[in-house]
Write a protein that holds these residues in place. Structure first.
Motif, PDB file in Angstrom:
ATOM      1  N   HIS A  31     -12.782  40.535  24.647  1.00 44.02           N
ATOM      2  CA  HIS A  31     -14.148  40.017  24.805  1.00 44.02           C
ATOM      3  C   HIS A  31     -14.951  40.980  25.670  1.00 44.02           C
ATOM      4  O   HIS A  31     -14.398  41.737  26.472  1.00 44.02           O
ATOM      5  N   LEU A  32     -16.254  40.937  25.506  1.00 43.13           N
ATOM      6  CA  LEU A  32     -17.131  41.840  26.238  1.00 43.13           C
ATOM      7  C   LEU A  32     -17.009  41.633  27.739  1.00 43.13           C
ATOM      8  O   LEU A  32     -16.950  42.604  28.513  1.00 43.13           O
ATOM      9  N   SER A  33     -16.967  40.390  28.190  1.00 52.03           N
ATOM     10  CA  SER A  33     -16.876  40.127  29.633  1.00 52.03           C
ATOM     11  C   SER A  33     -15.558  40.644  30.206  1.00 52.03           C
ATOM     12  O   SER A  33     -15.525  41.219  31.300  1.00 52.03           O
ATOM     13  N   THR A  34     -14.467  40.480  29.467  1.00 53.33           N
ATOM     14  CA  THR A  34     -13.160  40.977  29.919  1.00 53.33           C
ATOM     15  C   THR A  34     -13.157  42.506  29.984  1.00 53.33           C
ATOM     16  O   THR A  34     -12.671  43.106  30.943  1.00 53.33           O
ATOM     17  N   THR A  35     -13.738  43.127  28.972  1.00 51.03           N
ATOM     18  CA  THR A  35     -13.794  44.587  28.922  1.00 51.03           C
ATOM     19  C   THR A  35     -14.614  45.143  30.075  1.00 51.03           C
ATOM     20  O   THR A  35     -14.194  46.093  30.754  1.00 51.03           O
ATOM     21  N   LEU A  36     -15.790  44.543  30.320  1.00 54.61           N
ATOM     22  CA  LEU A  36     -16.638  45.022  31.412  1.00 54.61           C
ATOM     23  C   LEU A  36     -16.007  44.787  32.780  1.00 54.61           C
ATOM     24  O   LEU A  36     -16.090  45.634  33.672  1.00 54.61           O
TER      25      LEU A  36
END
Length: 105
Positions: A31-36
């Motif tokens: 997910h984008l939040s996990t990646t960031l």
């Protein structure tokens, strides 16, 4: 403006860690939040590691420069010409060439 290796290496490793973490996170399908979140953590950790390594390298370079200065000053002291107290003026050769008048003594 002269920058030390500490800040330069810290910033470089931080950007490298951030970009690698972003690329790996996107490829793995997180997910984008996990990646960031993981990319920012990687950025902070890489920045700290870069600051530590850069600080060590700055210290090594300063010590090496100081050793070179000491060596240079020691060789300059050794290479200074000494005055020969036993020489007199009779051993000097005249620099006058043929045709020039040599002053009488």
């Amino acid at each position: 403006m002269i920058r030390s290796l500490t800040t330069t290496l810290g910033a470089t490793l931080a950007l490298a860690g951030l970009s690698i973490a972003l690329a790996v996170g996107m490829v793995s399908g997180n997910h984008l939040s996990t990646t960031l979140e993981r990319a920012l953590i990687a950025c902070a950790v890489c920045f700290l590691l870069g600051m530590i390594i850069g600080g060590l390298l700055d210290g090594v370079i300063r010590r090496h420069a100081q050793d070179l200065r000491v060596q240079k000053s020691q060789t300059e002291l050794v290479e200074q010409p000494t005055l020969d107290s036993g020489s007199d003026e009779t051993h000097r050769q005249s620099s006058a060439t043929v045709g020039e008048q040599v002053p009488a003594v």
